[in-house]
Design an enzyme around this catalytic site. Structure first.
Site, PDB file in Angstrom:
ATOM      1  N   LYS A  76       0.829  -1.385   0.081  1.00  0.00           N
ATOM      2  CA  LYS A  76       0.043   0.011   0.030  1.00  0.00           C
ATOM      3  C   LYS A  76       0.810   1.277  -0.013  1.00  0.00           C
ATOM      4  O   LYS A  76       0.612   2.217  -0.510  1.00  0.00           O
ATOM      5  CB  LYS A  76      -0.778  -0.030   1.162  1.00  0.00           C
ATOM      6  CG  LYS A  76      -1.899  -0.800   1.290  1.00  0.00           C
ATOM      7  CD  LYS A  76      -2.902  -0.502   2.420  1.00  0.00           C
ATOM      8  CE  LYS A  76      -3.589  -2.004   2.971  1.00  0.00           C
ATOM      9  NZ  LYS A  76      -4.830  -2.180   2.221  1.00  0.00           N
ATOM     10  N   GLU A 117      -2.091   7.257   8.171  1.00  0.00           N
ATOM     11  CA  GLU A 117      -2.891   8.307   7.492  1.00  0.00           C
ATOM     12  C   GLU A 117      -3.892   8.890   8.182  1.00  0.00           C
ATOM     13  O   GLU A 117      -4.412   8.312   9.457  1.00  0.00           O
ATOM     14  CB  GLU A 117      -3.314   7.771   6.239  1.00  0.00           C
ATOM     15  CG  GLU A 117      -4.634   6.580   6.267  1.00  0.00           C
ATOM     16  CD  GLU A 117      -4.659   5.973   4.819  1.00  0.00           C
ATOM     17  OE1 GLU A 117      -3.737   6.151   4.034  1.00  0.00           O
ATOM     18  OE2 GLU A 117      -5.931   5.589   4.775  1.00  0.00           O
ATOM     19  N   HIS A 132     -14.284  -1.995   9.350  1.00  0.00           N
ATOM     20  CA  HIS A 132     -13.612  -1.988   8.013  1.00  0.00           C
ATOM     21  C   HIS A 132     -13.588  -2.920   7.050  1.00  0.00           C
ATOM     22  O   HIS A 132     -12.865  -3.194   6.419  1.00  0.00           O
ATOM     23  CB  HIS A 132     -11.965  -1.486   8.473  1.00  0.00           C
ATOM     24  CG  HIS A 132     -11.978  -0.243   9.140  1.00  0.00           C
ATOM     25  ND1 HIS A 132     -11.331  -0.231  10.472  1.00  0.00           N
ATOM     26  CD2 HIS A 132     -12.620   1.136   9.071  1.00  0.00           C
ATOM     27  CE1 HIS A 132     -11.583   0.988  11.036  1.00  0.00           C
ATOM     28  NE2 HIS A 132     -12.331   1.974  10.231  1.00  0.00           N
ATOM     29  N   ARG A 159      -7.001  -8.331  -8.790  1.00  0.00           N
ATOM     30  CA  ARG A 159      -7.680  -9.478  -8.908  1.00  0.00           C
ATOM     31  C   ARG A 159      -9.070  -9.102  -9.010  1.00  0.00           C
ATOM     32  O   ARG A 159      -9.394  -8.118  -8.926  1.00  0.00           O
ATOM     33  CB  ARG A 159      -7.403 -10.148  -7.587  1.00  0.00           C
ATOM     34  CG  ARG A 159      -8.036  -9.395  -6.246  1.00  0.00           C
ATOM     35  CD  ARG A 159      -7.916 -10.497  -5.029  1.00  0.00           C
ATOM     36  NE  ARG A 159      -7.895  -9.796  -3.950  1.00  0.00           N
ATOM     37  CZ  ARG A 159      -9.171  -8.783  -3.428  1.00  0.00           C
ATOM     38  NH1 ARG A 159     -10.110  -9.115  -4.117  1.00  0.00           N
ATOM     39  NH2 ARG A 159      -8.874  -8.075  -2.308  1.00  0.00           N
TER      40      ARG A 159
HETATM   41  P1  ADP Z   1      -7.823  -3.705   3.576  1.00  0.00           P
HETATM   42  O1  ADP Z   1      -6.816  -3.767   2.272  1.00  0.00           O
HETATM   43  O2  ADP Z   1      -7.089  -4.249   4.756  1.00  0.00           O
HETATM   44  O3  ADP Z   1      -8.979  -4.147   3.556  1.00  0.00           O
HETATM   45  P2  ADP Z   1      -8.212  -0.884   3.114  1.00  0.00           P
HETATM   46  O4  ADP Z   1      -6.908   0.009   2.763  1.00  0.00           O
HETATM   47  O5  ADP Z   1      -8.750  -1.472   1.866  1.00  0.00           O
HETATM   48  O6  ADP Z   1      -7.663  -2.242   3.876  1.00  0.00           O
HETATM   49  O7  ADP Z   1      -9.267  -0.413   3.980  1.00  0.00           O
HETATM   50  C1  ADP Z   1     -10.378  -1.047   4.497  1.00  0.00           C
HETATM   51  C2  ADP Z   1     -11.449   0.055   5.044  1.00  0.00           C
HETATM   52  O8  ADP Z   1     -10.919   0.682   6.098  1.00  0.00           O
HETATM   53  C3  ADP Z   1     -11.920   1.095   3.980  1.00  0.00           C
HETATM   54  O9  ADP Z   1     -12.977   0.476   3.232  1.00  0.00           O
HETATM   55  C4  ADP Z   1     -12.564   2.124   4.703  1.00  0.00           C
HETATM   56  O10 ADP Z   1     -13.805   1.750   5.230  1.00  0.00           O
HETATM   57  C5  ADP Z   1     -11.582   2.189   6.074  1.00  0.00           C
HETATM   58  N1  ADP Z   1     -10.469   2.934   5.798  1.00  0.00           N
HETATM   59  C6  ADP Z   1      -9.429   2.892   4.995  1.00  0.00           C
HETATM   60  N2  ADP Z   1      -8.523   4.288   5.146  1.00  0.00           N
HETATM   61  C7  ADP Z   1      -9.328   4.836   5.626  1.00  0.00           C
HETATM   62  C8  ADP Z   1      -9.009   6.438   6.274  1.00  0.00           C
HETATM   63  N3  ADP Z   1      -7.911   6.930   6.052  1.00  0.00           N
HETATM   64  N4  ADP Z   1     -10.078   6.969   6.964  1.00  0.00           N
HETATM   65  C9  ADP Z   1     -11.125   6.327   7.344  1.00  0.00           C
HETATM   66  N5  ADP Z   1     -11.517   4.975   6.965  1.00  0.00           N
HETATM   67  C10 ADP Z   1     -10.463   4.211   6.212  1.00  0.00           C
END
Ligand code: ADP
Length: 666
Positions: A119, A203, A238, A294
């Site tokens: 990431k 972040e 999440h 994917r």
């Molecule tokens: P993973 O790959 O572990 O699933 P992601 O980066 O795709 O993690 O994030 C999953 C979820 O986390 C997002 O859909 C969102 O709901 C939440 N999320 C990610 N980044 C943020 C952020 N900066 N602020 C608030 N929620 C976030």
């Protein structure tokens, strides 16, 4: 250069394996399943033309073994491998190993997987490509002090994420500087455990965002398109729970802007095949989160609104063909919504459930409903894999029609033998705020009180049906050696049989926090209790439960029942009631300081012990951290008190229910 694919090996299991094989078969391609020892009779094996064993149940010994899968492809003579999602789907070394073995990998080039695999690195790349990012730190220096400074500079709340992350593992929200060090340590442990890489990024944590992602597709001729967006804002911790397409409230301008950014992201890494660019959106702004290289779990909603088969597109691109359609040939028709039906217990913090599915009825064949299932009735949901039972996708001319169909489909879904999130999903589908599309990632937390099954006292009919189920089980146990045809007959009154007199049975249920005594009389063909006469017949009944066909108030209907230890779950008209059957003889005693014993909620590994005997603890204080299914669960003190005993050390494997910490009598 075009390549022919005559036989496709699917290096996955469950619903995605079954789904990929369905398309391959329609395209005239032979299918090969691989399976672990836990899956020898699984649905994906039954769906394939041939199947090859690749190892023991744990994924690292089977579905994650590159050598075993390539060997299976060689034995079967497969010329292509589809990785599905999860497992090896985003493993660049696997994509390379396929190429080296002369096998087509149905996925993007290894270099693109690698570029998006971290990431942090992906963010650095996107920053250079001019794609907007959430303010944060995604550098290589991982010094804890420096990360804490970065967090302070960004401003709390912040989110720590595993760079190699996925599935929410290694992700921690930190509210203030005081919690940063503990959260960082936990995120690192989780990341190291799940991905073998403990690097993190930090972040800004957006407080009311939406998750909107774009489906992209590219061929090897340099053509890249997007197939519009999916809104995946309905999440728990999440993790996606419900996904839909198109995103409510999306304007054509915004769609075009997000589509452009997504196509840009794909082009920046030389992408080929199916991919998803995830954005987090707040107000009018949207930021790049990550790219998944994917097919996604939620791809069916895109298929529903575009009328395209994305697996067919993947196979065509892998064969070296051009994309079937260009951007101008793609359009949105109607609305689609998908739910993920999981074996988990919403009343116990959504703990994954494992065990046998005594009975499974999915709403297949209803108008506008698609079901992608990876299990069948009688199958076992094991601790080794994701506990998803099925995806249910509802389509309609508009969102309201799709939601109505979804709610009804969920009412008609019956899972017996394991707890599921079914009623929770139905409650979301019917929630006025969801109908009004008040979507953001905090939706579930905000409305949780409305969404968890209500603890209301059951009505007389439900109690009578529970009694029928209990008597059915007792009869079965008592006459296990009797005539098999009559074995489960509820009026086989071998225990207190009285000629010419109805048998009276006193039962005691515990339900909705109260005890409920019930006196029933067994009569031929049924039972009577408090003004209710119930004629019933147990259909497909086993020790674990089954269906009850019954007539009450002149109406013929049916319910399903399932036992789980001393509990019986009843499914009637879309509602689910769980009752504990109290054995009056065992009810006395056994109180044993309940709230002072902290037990493992599921089988797992202890990763940290935060207390020792003699420590004074406060209610809510972290006592011990257990890792199960690659997620950490922090067990907290149920009350203020003093630690009497600690029965586990870091590294210990513990069984479900194992007593880990004991508090002194309070
Ligand atoms: P993973 O790959 O572990 O699933 P992601 O980066 O795709 O993690 O994030 C999953 C979820 O986390 C997002 O859909 C969102 O709901 C939440 N999320 C990610 N980044 C943020 C952020 N900066 N602020 C608030 N929620 C976030």
């Amino acid at each position: 250069m075009t390549r022919s694919i005559g036989k496709l090996l699917v290096a996955n299991r469950g619903e995605i394996a079954v789904r990929v094989m369905r398309t391959a078969r329609r395209m005239g391609i032979g299918t090969v399943a691989v399976y672990s020892d836990a899956d020898a009779t699984a649905a994906h094996v039954a769906a394939a033309d041939e199947a090859i064993r690749i190892g023991p149940a744990p994924a690292r010994d089977s579905y994650l073994r590159v050598d075993a899968i390539l060997e299976a492809a060689r034995i079967a003579g497969a010329d292509a491998i589809h990785p599905g999602y999860g497992f090896l789907s985003e493993n660049a070394a696997f994509a390379e190993a396929c190429a080296a073995a002369g096998i087509v990998f149905v996925g993007p080039p290894a270099a693109a997987i690698r570029a998006m695999g971290s990431k942090s690195a992906a963010k650095q790349l996107m920053e250079r490509a001019g794609v907007p990012l959430v303010p944060g730190y995604h550098g290589d220096d991982q010094d804890p002090g420096l990360l804490a400074e970065a967090a302070a500079a960004i401003g709390y709340p912040v989110l720590i994420k595993a760079s190699a992350g996925g599935g929410g593992k290694g992700m921690k929200v930190v509210e203030s500087a005081a919690g940063f060090a503990e959260a960082l340590a936990s995120a690192r442990r989780e990341a190291a455990n799940a991905f073998g890489d403990d690097r993190v990024l930090v972040e800004k944590y957006l407080t009311r965002p939406r998750h909107i992602e774009m489906q992209v597709f590219a061929d090897s001729f340099g053509q890249t398109v997007h197939l519009f967006e999916r809104d995946c804002s309905i999440q728990r911790r999440h993790q996606k729970v419900i996904e839909e397409a198109p995103a409510p409230g999306m304007t054509p301008e915004r769609r075009a802007a997000m589509g452009r950014a997504a196509v840009e992201a794909a082009r920046a890494v030389g992408y080929v095949g199916a991919g998803t660019v995830e954005f987090i959106a707040e107000g009018d702004a949207f930021y790049f989160m990550e790219m998944n290289t994917r097919l996604q779990v939620e791809h069916p909603v895109t298929e529903a609104i575009t009328g395209q088969d994305l697996v067919e597109w993947q196979i065509r691109v892998a064969r070296g063909e051009r994309l079937p359609l260009g951007q101008e040939g793609l359009a949105i028709a109607g609305h689609a919504v998908e739910v993920r039906l999981y074996a988990e217990d919403p009343m116990k913090g959504f703990l994954p459930q494992t065990g046998r599915l005594a009975h499974l009825a999915l709403p297949e064949g209803q108008p506008g409903i698609r079901v992608d299932a990876g299990v069948r009735g009688g199958d076992t949901v094991s601790v080794h894999y994701d506990p998803m039972i099925a995806k249910i996708i509802a389509t309609g001319a508009d969102r309201a029609e799709a939601l109505g169909r979804l709610a009804r489909a969920l009412d008609r879904t019956e899972v017996v033998g394991l707890r599921t999130n079914r009623t929770f999903l139905a409650a979301i589908a019917r929630h006025p705020a969801f109908a009004a599309a008040e979507l953001d990632t905090g939706f579930i937390a905000r409305h949780e009180a409305d969404l968890l099954p209500a603890e209301t006292a059951p009505d007389g009919l439900t109690l009578a049906l529970a009694a029928a189920a209990v008597l059915g089980r007792r009869a079965g146990a008592a006459v296990a050696e009797a005539d098999p045809a009559d074995r489960w007959s509820p009026w086989t009154c071998t225990d207190a049989f009285r000629l010419n007199r109805p048998r009276v049975v006193d039962l005691l249920f515990e339900v909705a926090g109260a005890t409920q005594p019930l006196r029933v009389e067994c009569v031929p063909g049924g039972l009577t209790c408090e003004a209710l006469a119930l004629a019933y017949d147990l259909d497909g009944w086993t020790e674990a439960g089954g269906r009850i066909l019954f007539t009450a108030d002149g109406r013929r209907r049916s319910a399903a029942a399932a036992f789980d230890g001393d509990r019986v779950a009843l499914f009637l008209d879309g509602a689910e009631t769980v009752l504990r059957v109290v054995d009056p003889r065992a009810a006395a005693g056994d109180e044993g300081g309940g709230a002072g014993r902290i037990a493992a909620p599921m089988p797992g590994t202890v990763v940290a012990v935060a207390v020792k005997p003699g420590d004074q603890v406060e209610k809510g204080q972290a006592l011990i951290v257990v890792e199960a299914m690659k997620m950490e669960h922090t067990l907290r003190s149920p009350r203020d008190g003093k630690v009497a005993k600690v029965n586990a050390a870091a590294g210990d494997l513990v069984a479900e229910g194992a007593e880990l910490v004991v508090l002194e009598e309070g």
